[in-house]
Design an enzyme around this catalytic site. Sequence first.
Site, PDB file in Angstrom:
ATOM      1  N   ARG A   1      42.252  36.824  36.664  1.00  0.00           N
ATOM      2  CA  ARG A   1      42.755  36.457  37.976  1.00  0.00           C
ATOM      3  C   ARG A   1      41.674  36.740  39.011  1.00  0.00           C
ATOM      4  O   ARG A   1      40.974  37.753  38.934  1.00  0.00           O
ATOM      5  CB  ARG A   1      44.016  37.260  38.329  1.00  0.00           C
ATOM      6  CG  ARG A   1      45.269  36.809  37.597  1.00  0.00           C
ATOM      7  CD  ARG A   1      45.761  35.460  38.102  1.00  0.00           C
ATOM      8  NE  ARG A   1      47.034  35.093  37.519  1.00  0.00           N
ATOM      9  CZ  ARG A   1      47.179  34.315  36.441  1.00  0.00           C
ATOM     10  NH1 ARG A   1      46.093  33.859  35.821  1.00  0.00           N
ATOM     11  NH2 ARG A   1      48.380  34.013  35.988  1.00  0.00           N
TER      12      ARG A   1
ATOM     13  N   ASP B   1      36.352  31.201  36.164  1.00  0.00           N
ATOM     14  CA  ASP B   1      37.405  30.194  35.986  1.00  0.00           C
ATOM     15  C   ASP B   1      38.564  30.433  36.948  1.00  0.00           C
ATOM     16  O   ASP B   1      39.463  29.607  37.039  1.00  0.00           O
ATOM     17  CB  ASP B   1      37.914  30.225  34.536  1.00  0.00           C
ATOM     18  CG  ASP B   1      38.899  29.107  34.238  1.00  0.00           C
ATOM     19  OD1 ASP B   1      38.597  27.945  34.596  1.00  0.00           O
ATOM     20  OD2 ASP B   1      39.972  29.378  33.656  1.00  0.00           O
TER      21      ASP B   1
ATOM     22  N   HIS C   1      40.140  26.951  36.873  1.00  0.00           N
ATOM     23  CA  HIS C   1      41.279  27.628  36.222  1.00  0.00           C
ATOM     24  C   HIS C   1      41.835  26.780  35.081  1.00  0.00           C
ATOM     25  O   HIS C   1      43.015  26.411  35.058  1.00  0.00           O
ATOM     26  CB  HIS C   1      42.376  27.935  37.246  1.00  0.00           C
ATOM     27  CG  HIS C   1      43.272  29.053  36.799  1.00  0.00           C
ATOM     28  ND1 HIS C   1      43.969  29.853  37.683  1.00  0.00           N
ATOM     29  CD2 HIS C   1      43.612  29.500  35.563  1.00  0.00           C
ATOM     30  CE1 HIS C   1      44.699  30.742  37.011  1.00  0.00           C
ATOM     31  NE2 HIS C   1      44.484  30.543  35.724  1.00  0.00           N
TER      32      HIS C   1
ATOM     33  N   GLU D   1      42.954  30.234  45.125  1.00  0.00           N
ATOM     34  CA  GLU D   1      42.883  28.913  44.483  1.00  0.00           C
ATOM     35  C   GLU D   1      43.794  27.900  45.178  1.00  0.00           C
ATOM     36  O   GLU D   1      44.888  28.251  45.609  1.00  0.00           O
ATOM     37  CB  GLU D   1      43.289  29.048  43.008  1.00  0.00           C
ATOM     38  CG  GLU D   1      42.367  29.940  42.207  1.00  0.00           C
ATOM     39  CD  GLU D   1      42.856  30.161  40.783  1.00  0.00           C
ATOM     40  OE1 GLU D   1      43.915  29.606  40.414  1.00  0.00           O
ATOM     41  OE2 GLU D   1      42.198  30.904  40.044  1.00  0.00           O
TER      42      GLU D   1
ATOM     43  N   ILE E   1      43.635  38.428  24.460  1.00  0.00           N
ATOM     44  CA  ILE E   1      42.511  37.585  24.872  1.00  0.00           C
ATOM     45  C   ILE E   1      41.202  38.366  24.791  1.00  0.00           C
ATOM     46  O   ILE E   1      40.190  37.861  24.286  1.00  0.00           O
ATOM     47  CB  ILE E   1      42.746  37.024  26.282  1.00  0.00           C
ATOM     48  CG1 ILE E   1      43.915  36.030  26.266  1.00  0.00           C
ATOM     49  CG2 ILE E   1      41.480  36.344  26.813  1.00  0.00           C
ATOM     50  CD1 ILE E   1      44.350  35.549  27.638  1.00  0.00           C
TER      51      ILE E   1
ATOM     52  N   GLY F   1      43.472  43.297  25.607  1.00  0.00           N
ATOM     53  CA  GLY F   1      44.659  42.736  24.981  1.00  0.00           C
ATOM     54  C   GLY F   1      44.278  41.626  24.022  1.00  0.00           C
ATOM     55  O   GLY F   1      43.148  41.582  23.508  1.00  0.00           O
TER      56      GLY F   1
END
Length: 316
Positions: free
Chosen positions: A235, A259, A282, A264, A158, A156
């Site tokens: 994710r 990241d 993140h 989390e 990114i 996509g």
Amino acid sequence: MLPELLILAPSPSAAVNAQLEQHYTCHHAWQVPADERHAWLAERAPAIRAVVTTGALGLNAADMALLPALEIIAVNGVGLDGLALDEARARGIAVTTTPNVLTDDVADVALGLLLASARHIVALDRFVRDGGWERREAIAPASSLRGKTAGIFGFGQIGQAIALRLAAFGVKVRYFQPRAIAGTDVPRAESLLALAQDSDYLFVCAPGTPATRKIVDRTVLDALGSQGTLINIARGALIDEDALIAALQDGHLGAAGLDVFADEPRVPVALRALPNVVLTPHVGSLTVETRHAMGQLVVDNLRAHFSGLPLPTPVV
């Protein structure tokens, strides 16, 4: 009376928070202790017409059911994995996200993680600080990026932004996702496994959905190989974290730059202890400029909804 708004997480932008306080009666769930939150929400729930949340926090079906007057959920982010989207659709609740504005910063962090991993930047920083250089200890050479191949899982906005940056470093790029992207000259692999087999670096940029949960498993990691590097800015749920730790420990995977994580902010001790891993909390979109732009999109979507205007960035 001002519409009542439930805020699950604040914006880092003071200007955005000020706008919300000016135009809405704001209820800040993030300020309430976790053990008191259910009772606190139940008291306010009947009047709540809008929710501001993040992609990771989302809004689950149980909490959504407590909000009979809910009209819109404004997600400050692009992920929807924490949101009961089917329930929102069934109830006719509008959902908005903040696309486009975070693409470049997240892509920059992805490249930063690759550079830090491939060139041992974190370890070398520690080497200098600990006096290893002054003691003239041996330094193992790093690997050049030039001539390597990067696979991008999820092509996509990114993923495509990462591809542009990789080209500047002389890295060849391939991608995989189920739907082919029109208008690109980047080759598409037949599968995620084939992408990993043909790549020195594997970037995970796909959305977090039930279909992608733990899709990067031991088979994919072994295909990436002992000289391969995994970069995840999507994710944590897309990675089989136990398999990742094992592959890094036994040398079947060379390195990782992460990241995002499965639970989390809790990161496994075993992962934190590994020397061939670069970890960030993140922060892909955490710049002053981008977080303000994301927050402003939240404000703009809410304002449009309560003014009866088309939503700038609707999901449903």
